[in-house]
Design a protein around this motif. Sequence first.
Motif, PDB file in Angstrom:
ATOM      1  N   PHE A 178       6.392  -1.895 -27.116  1.00  0.00           N
ATOM      2  CA  PHE A 178       7.609  -2.372 -27.780  1.00  0.00           C
ATOM      3  C   PHE A 178       7.333  -3.525 -28.743  1.00  0.00           C
ATOM      4  O   PHE A 178       8.246  -4.094 -29.313  1.00  0.00           O
ATOM      5  N   ILE A 226       9.688  -5.148 -18.189  1.00  0.00           N
ATOM      6  CA  ILE A 226       9.933  -4.677 -19.563  1.00  0.00           C
ATOM      7  C   ILE A 226      11.434  -4.705 -19.853  1.00  0.00           C
ATOM      8  O   ILE A 226      11.883  -5.167 -20.899  1.00  0.00           O
ATOM      9  N   GLY A 265      11.299  -8.425 -21.323  1.00  0.00           N
ATOM     10  CA  GLY A 265      10.308  -7.941 -22.271  1.00  0.00           C
ATOM     11  C   GLY A 265      10.441  -8.703 -23.569  1.00  0.00           C
ATOM     12  O   GLY A 265      11.344  -9.525 -23.740  1.00  0.00           O
ATOM     13  N   THR A 284      13.025  -5.405 -27.352  1.00  0.00           N
ATOM     14  CA  THR A 284      12.713  -4.297 -26.448  1.00  0.00           C
ATOM     15  C   THR A 284      13.970  -3.528 -26.055  1.00  0.00           C
ATOM     16  O   THR A 284      14.000  -2.291 -26.109  1.00  0.00           O
TER      17      THR A 284
END
Length: 284
Positions: free
Chosen positions: A124, A155, A159, A163
């Motif tokens: 990402f 994530i 993140g 993302t």
Amino acid sequence: VSKNTGKNKYSIFSEDMNQRQIRRMELEKDLRNAQEQEEFFIVYQPKWDSLHNRLTGMEALLRWKHPQLGIVSPGEFIPIAEETGLIIPMTDWILEKVCEQNKIWQQQADIYIPISVNMSARMFECSAFPERIARILADTGLEPQYLELEITESIAMNGIEGTVEQLQQIQQQGVGISLDDFGTGYSSLGSLDEMPVDIIKIDQVFVRNIDHASKQSIISTIIAIAYNLNMEMVAEGVETVEQIQFLQSKGCFIMQGYYYGKPMTVEQMNQWLEQSADQIPLAE
Ligand code: C2E
Ligand code: MG
Ligand code: MG
Ligand code: MG
């Protein structure tokens, strides 16, 4: 405890660190050529709907066949691939392979199921990731509902910037997003409902320790949360009938684990699909 013992302990410890560092450096060096040398292959593990007794999906898992060391486990080489950034071209390759293979199963075996691919946070970093996904789908001709991305709580929750937006763009294309290893990370339950997530995967630590009363409470709670948020759920690491019975009694019916099938190469999977899949007894 004598001074001497302490010294010996110290030297053994540092030697051990040294061996590990050497292996790590060698793996890192070899990992740089592994993709070009075609040392990677993908194995597929079934996800089984234990209520309707049918295959409902697969997870793609990466394997590295090192020319001297043999199979190196992803637990060892994925962190190196992440640190070095090699994970990005590797994952692009996996995504393409998995979409191609899924299309082949559709055409040759009349099997229409989503296959999931594990994502690392580094995917990402580049905002073009949703476009890359769209291109891979277009190139392979796979409909988006047959691809799923597995992300971790870290994530999803903290993140790098952008993302969540990228995940939303991917989800809007029709690709499923599942939250892997749920319950082991640091996700904030309070914002789970705002996350672009369709499926929760209950981590195998909870399933493995299902005979502990406290773990039972945790699994029940996770299942209740997933149910109330209208998410699908998959239990990971299912190995025994007792685990299946408990999960079913709480309302979780999709299972992934050695009980149903280990991760398999394409050839092994084809054989499993022909010979074993329709002989799995209905768990009750
Ligand atoms: P994961 O995504 O949570 O994958 C599940 C792991 O549990 C797999 O290990 C699988 O082989 C194992 N497993 C499945 N059923 C059972 C069971 O019944 N009992 C036990 N004891 N284990 C079971 P594997 O293949 O060694 O992968 C380990 C981890 O490495 C994965 O955990 C994932 O985080 C990472 N990984 C694997 N392939 C990839 C990949 O292509 N990309 C990325 N970024 N990470 C990957
Ligand atoms: Mg996974
Ligand atoms: Mg997992
Ligand atoms: Mg795991």
